[in-house]
Design a protein around this motif. Structure first.
Motif, PDB file in Angstrom:
ATOM      1  N   ARG A 177       0.881  -1.284   0.035  1.00  0.00           N
ATOM      2  CA  ARG A 177       0.062  -0.061   0.080  1.00  0.00           C
ATOM      3  C   ARG A 177       0.994   1.364   0.036  1.00  0.00           C
ATOM      4  N   ARG A 178       1.835   1.028   0.840  1.00  0.00           N
ATOM      5  CA  ARG A 178       2.732   2.419   1.055  1.00  0.00           C
ATOM      6  C   ARG A 178       3.450   2.766  -0.449  1.00  0.00           C
ATOM      7  N   ARG A 179       4.189   1.487  -0.951  1.00  0.00           N
ATOM      8  CA  ARG A 179       4.946   1.825  -2.223  1.00  0.00           C
ATOM      9  C   ARG A 179       4.250   2.129  -3.464  1.00  0.00           C
ATOM     10  N   ILE A 180       3.242   1.269  -3.514  1.00  0.00           N
ATOM     11  CA  ILE A 180       2.536   1.498  -4.667  1.00  0.00           C
ATOM     12  C   ILE A 180       1.863   2.806  -4.606  1.00  0.00           C
ATOM     13  N   SER A 181       1.035   3.226  -3.651  1.00  0.00           N
ATOM     14  CA  SER A 181       0.540   4.531  -3.481  1.00  0.00           C
ATOM     15  C   SER A 181       1.295   5.784  -3.813  1.00  0.00           C
ATOM     16  N   ALA A 182       2.849   5.639  -3.339  1.00  0.00           N
ATOM     17  CA  ALA A 182       3.691   6.602  -3.648  1.00  0.00           C
ATOM     18  C   ALA A 182       3.966   6.740  -5.303  1.00  0.00           C
ATOM     19  N   LEU A 183       4.140   5.630  -5.919  1.00  0.00           N
ATOM     20  CA  LEU A 183       4.267   5.482  -7.324  1.00  0.00           C
ATOM     21  C   LEU A 183       3.111   5.936  -7.837  1.00  0.00           C
ATOM     22  N   VAL A 184       1.805   5.618  -7.676  1.00  0.00           N
ATOM     23  CA  VAL A 184       0.555   6.046  -8.458  1.00  0.00           C
ATOM     24  C   VAL A 184       0.441   7.768  -8.068  1.00  0.00           C
ATOM     25  N   THR A 185       0.594   8.155  -6.800  1.00  0.00           N
ATOM     26  CA  THR A 185       0.525   9.503  -6.827  1.00  0.00           C
ATOM     27  C   THR A 185       1.556  10.370  -7.563  1.00  0.00           C
ATOM     28  N   ALA A 186       2.953   9.840  -7.640  1.00  0.00           N
ATOM     29  CA  ALA A 186       3.745  10.708  -8.586  1.00  0.00           C
ATOM     30  C   ALA A 186       3.338  10.648  -9.864  1.00  0.00           C
ATOM     31  N   LYS A 187       3.031   9.466 -10.417  1.00  0.00           N
ATOM     32  CA  LYS A 187       2.653   9.388 -11.700  1.00  0.00           C
ATOM     33  C   LYS A 187       1.360   9.971 -12.247  1.00  0.00           C
ATOM     34  N   ALA A 188       0.610  10.091 -11.403  1.00  0.00           N
ATOM     35  CA  ALA A 188      -0.866  10.814 -11.806  1.00  0.00           C
ATOM     36  C   ALA A 188      -0.515  12.126 -11.726  1.00  0.00           C
ATOM     37  N   ALA A 189       0.148  12.594 -10.856  1.00  0.00           N
ATOM     38  CA  ALA A 189       0.629  14.311 -10.843  1.00  0.00           C
ATOM     39  C   ALA A 189       1.324  14.597 -12.148  1.00  0.00           C
ATOM     40  N   ALA A 190       2.250  13.782 -12.666  1.00  0.00           N
ATOM     41  CA  ALA A 190       2.837  13.999 -13.795  1.00  0.00           C
ATOM     42  C   ALA A 190       2.029  14.015 -14.920  1.00  0.00           C
ATOM     43  N   ALA A 191       1.095  13.296 -15.009  1.00  0.00           N
ATOM     44  CA  ALA A 191       0.117  13.230 -16.191  1.00  0.00           C
ATOM     45  C   ALA A 191      -1.169  14.202 -16.004  1.00  0.00           C
ATOM     46  N   GLY A 192      -1.267  14.838 -14.751  1.00  0.00           N
ATOM     47  CA  GLY A 192      -2.189  15.919 -14.724  1.00  0.00           C
ATOM     48  C   GLY A 192      -3.539  14.964 -14.396  1.00  0.00           C
ATOM     49  N   GLN A 208       6.697  -2.916 -10.544  1.00  0.00           N
ATOM     50  CA  GLN A 208       5.763  -2.159  -9.733  1.00  0.00           C
ATOM     51  C   GLN A 208       5.424  -0.801 -10.536  1.00  0.00           C
ATOM     52  N   ASP A 209       6.557  -0.166 -10.981  1.00  0.00           N
ATOM     53  CA  ASP A 209       6.652   1.052 -11.700  1.00  0.00           C
ATOM     54  C   ASP A 209       5.738   0.912 -12.900  1.00  0.00           C
ATOM     55  N   TYR A 210       5.906  -0.085 -13.653  1.00  0.00           N
ATOM     56  CA  TYR A 210       5.008  -0.270 -14.902  1.00  0.00           C
ATOM     57  C   TYR A 210       3.502  -0.625 -14.629  1.00  0.00           C
ATOM     58  N   VAL A 211       3.227  -1.349 -13.451  1.00  0.00           N
ATOM     59  CA  VAL A 211       1.836  -1.708 -13.341  1.00  0.00           C
ATOM     60  C   VAL A 211       1.246  -0.312 -12.851  1.00  0.00           C
ATOM     61  N   ALA A 212       1.986   0.367 -12.043  1.00  0.00           N
ATOM     62  CA  ALA A 212       1.292   1.604 -11.584  1.00  0.00           C
ATOM     63  C   ALA A 212       1.057   2.758 -12.682  1.00  0.00           C
ATOM     64  N   ALA A 213       2.219   2.708 -13.741  1.00  0.00           N
ATOM     65  CA  ALA A 213       1.768   3.540 -15.097  1.00  0.00           C
ATOM     66  C   ALA A 213       0.764   2.968 -15.700  1.00  0.00           C
ATOM     67  N   HIS A 214       0.559   1.814 -15.871  1.00  0.00           N
ATOM     68  CA  HIS A 214      -0.491   1.144 -16.718  1.00  0.00           C
ATOM     69  C   HIS A 214      -1.935   1.335 -16.091  1.00  0.00           C
ATOM     70  N   GLU A 215      -2.097   1.477 -14.859  1.00  0.00           N
ATOM     71  CA  GLU A 215      -3.434   1.838 -14.142  1.00  0.00           C
ATOM     72  C   GLU A 215      -3.669   3.571 -14.176  1.00  0.00           C
ATOM     73  N   VAL A 216      -2.650   4.213 -14.074  1.00  0.00           N
ATOM     74  CA  VAL A 216      -2.699   5.362 -14.244  1.00  0.00           C
ATOM     75  C   VAL A 216      -3.254   5.987 -15.664  1.00  0.00           C
ATOM     76  N   ALA A 217      -2.522   5.154 -16.475  1.00  0.00           N
ATOM     77  CA  ALA A 217      -2.895   5.692 -17.956  1.00  0.00           C
ATOM     78  C   ALA A 217      -4.114   5.339 -18.276  1.00  0.00           C
ATOM     79  N   HIS A 218      -5.085   4.324 -17.387  1.00  0.00           N
ATOM     80  CA  HIS A 218      -6.320   4.202 -17.688  1.00  0.00           C
ATOM     81  C   HIS A 218      -7.384   5.294 -17.175  1.00  0.00           C
ATOM     82  N   LEU A 219      -6.611   5.878 -16.158  1.00  0.00           N
ATOM     83  CA  LEU A 219      -7.462   7.310 -15.830  1.00  0.00           C
ATOM     84  C   LEU A 219      -8.150   8.073 -16.868  1.00  0.00           C
ATOM     85  N   ARG A 220      -7.135   8.117 -17.980  1.00  0.00           N
ATOM     86  CA  ARG A 220      -7.396   9.116 -19.074  1.00  0.00           C
ATOM     87  C   ARG A 220      -7.896   8.109 -20.103  1.00  0.00           C
ATOM     88  N   HIS A 221      -7.661   6.763 -20.527  1.00  0.00           N
ATOM     89  CA  HIS A 221      -7.903   6.049 -21.649  1.00  0.00           C
ATOM     90  C   HIS A 221      -8.311   4.711 -21.172  1.00  0.00           C
TER      91      HIS A 221
END
Length: 232
Positions: A130-145, A183-196
């Motif tokens: 929860r701690r590590r993945i949440s940090a990755l998701v938060t950073a990637k989501a912010a980078a993508a707006g 972990q970095d890839y899976v976080a990016a994959h799901e963040v990208a689904h927020l838009r597509h």
């Protein structure tokens, strides 16, 4: 609808078989459940068990090969070695200690009575996920707006991550045992689904902007992911 698993004698030897009936299934299918080491036979509503048995017998060699290829199961027990971010960590039980479970070097130390050890290791790994993945998701989501509505960690069997139409992201806690680039890839994959909410070209273009690890991570999950389901 699932029925209790049973041990059946196949030409290649005994195998645990789980029968499932699905209204969405259009044909009978077989798959291996890495977590339980069972063959899952899915039947459409109108298909009979006899047809499922016929398919199972026809593919007995395939079943035997897949079951034999499964990694050995690893229980959360004193002395067991489990990965954390891809690096092996040995579980060490401290029966007189206090404080639950924590990291110390390349070990996961677990205090308290032995009957609570497995649960405390699982709780510790879930917390780390929860701690590590949440940090990755938060950073990637912010980078993508972007901003997820919620981030949750679950014990899923068939998906490493998910994104719902309302923007809630879910991840398997077992990802914390995979290397960091996975972990970095899976976080990016799901963040990208927020838009597509698809896997079209624009989706993959956004994934590529958020992580450089797509190809390596997909290959790792295909080759090593089943092993994570055999732990705990």
């Amino acid at each position: 609808m699932d029925s209790p698993s049973e041990i059946l004698s196949l030409p290649s030897g005994p195998a645990r078989v789980q029968w499932r009936r699905s209204a969405r299934a259009r044909r009978i299918s077989l798959r291996i459940d890495p977590r339980g080491g069972a063959v899952v036979v899915t039947l459409p509503l109108r298909a009979g068990r006899r047809a499922g048995m016929a398919l199972l017998m026809d593919h007995a060699d395939w079943v035997a090969e897949r079951l034999a290829a499964l990694p050995g199961a690893v229980a959360f027990a004193d002395g067991a070695v489990v990965p954390l971010e891809g690096r092996p960590h040995r579980i060490r039980h401290l029966p007189e200690g206090r404080g639950g479970a924590w990291l110390e070097g390349e070990a996961i130390l677990v205090a308290g009575a032995p009957e609570f050890l497995a649960r405390r290791v699982a709780d510790f790994l879930r917390g780390e996920a929860r701690r590590r993945i949440s940090a990755l998701v938060t950073a990637k989501a912010a980078a993508a707006g972007l901003k997820p509505r919620r981030i949750s960690v679950k014990d899923t069997r068939s998906r490493w991550g998910s994104c719902t139409p309302d923007g809630s992201l879910g991840f398997s806690w077992r990802l914390v045992m995979a290397p960091g680039f996975v972990q970095d890839y899976v976080a990016a994959h799901e963040v990208a689904h927020l838009r597509h909410m698809n896997h079209g070209p624009r989706f993959w273009a956004l994934v590529a902007e958020l992580t450089p690890h797509t190809d390596a991570a997909i290959a790792w999950l295909r080759g090593q992911g089943a092993g994570l389901l055999r732990i705990g």
